[in-house]
Design an enzyme around this catalytic site. Structure first.
Site, mmCIF file in Angstrom:
data_model
loop_
_atom_site.group_PDB
_atom_site.id
_atom_site.type_symbol
_atom_site.label_atom_id
_atom_site.label_comp_id
_atom_site.label_asym_id
_atom_site.label_seq_id
_atom_site.Cartn_x
_atom_site.Cartn_y
_atom_site.Cartn_z
ATOM 1 N N CYS A 112 0.821 -1.204 0.000
ATOM 2 C CA CYS A 112 0.000 0.000 0.000
ATOM 3 C C CYS A 112 0.861 1.264 0.000
ATOM 4 C CB CYS A 112 -0.976 -0.051 1.176
ATOM 5 S SG CYS A 112 -2.452 0.950 0.965
ATOM 6 N N HIS A 113 0.847 2.060 1.086
ATOM 7 C CA HIS A 113 1.625 3.294 1.169
ATOM 8 C C HIS A 113 3.043 3.062 1.705
ATOM 9 C CE1 HIS A 113 -2.370 5.102 0.763
ATOM 10 N NE2 HIS A 113 -1.767 6.228 0.452
#
Length: 190
Positions: A112-113
């Protein structure tokens, strides 16, 4: 299923902002495979996980990243959440640990991030990876090629886009740890 017995996996997170499922799912996968997960963070105490923007459970920190050594771990997992990697990338000890871990050749899995921390560690030039779509420009600016795939493996880097990718992410993580262990065993003189 204990094919990773004796392996120790570092999970590096900030004090808050961790996407709960991106920590707990891989944690359970490595535990089920017989490995020992260890929660690292810049500060002692507990970390706060989130279900998107809502507070979820807290988890105890096992060790500060400043006192951790890459040599003690067989793989590194970087869970996402927006605030988590954003905070980690401002911590010199966390960034240095990630940089050293990538250089070690051992598996580094980011979802994800989490690639924001990889960007800060300056380890992405010439690498191909995926992430949450909003990181595309940041990753390209760091010298990486961004692709929209469920899971991407480039050398020792394993990346995925979001929680929907966790089954493929976890599977690749376990395979990479097992492969790394097999490679290390085969290079050990008899």
């Amino acid at each position: 299923m204990s094919h990773l017995s004796g392996k120790t996996i570092a999970f590096l997170v900030a004090a808050e902002g961790i996407e709960r499922v991106e920590l707990t799912d891989p944690w359970q996968a490595v535990t089920d495979a017989g490995a020992t997960p260890v929660l690292l963070s810049p500060e002692e105490g507990e970390v706060q996980t989130f279900d998107h923007l809502d507070k979820a459970e807290t988890r105890p920190v096992d060790k500060t990243v400043k006192s951790a050594s890459v040599d003690d771990y067989d793989a590194l997992v970087l869970p996402g959440g927006v605030a988590n990697p954003d905070a980690l990338r401002t911590d010199d000890d966390a960034v240095g640990f990630v940089r050293d871990f990538v250089a070690s050749g051992k598996p580094v899995a980011a979802i994800c991030h989490a690639p924001w921390t990889l960007i800060e560690a300056d380890v992405l030039k010439g690498r191909t990876l995926t992430s949450w779509p909003s990181l595309q420009t940041d990753l390209r600016n760091a010298g990486a090629t961004w692709v929209d795939k469920e899971v991407v493996v480039d050398g020792n880097l394993i990346t995925s886009r979001n929680p929907d990718d966790l089954p493929a992410f976890n599977s690749q993580l376990l395979e990479s740890i097992a492969h790394g262990a097999a490679a290390q065993e085969s290079s050990t003189p008899a």
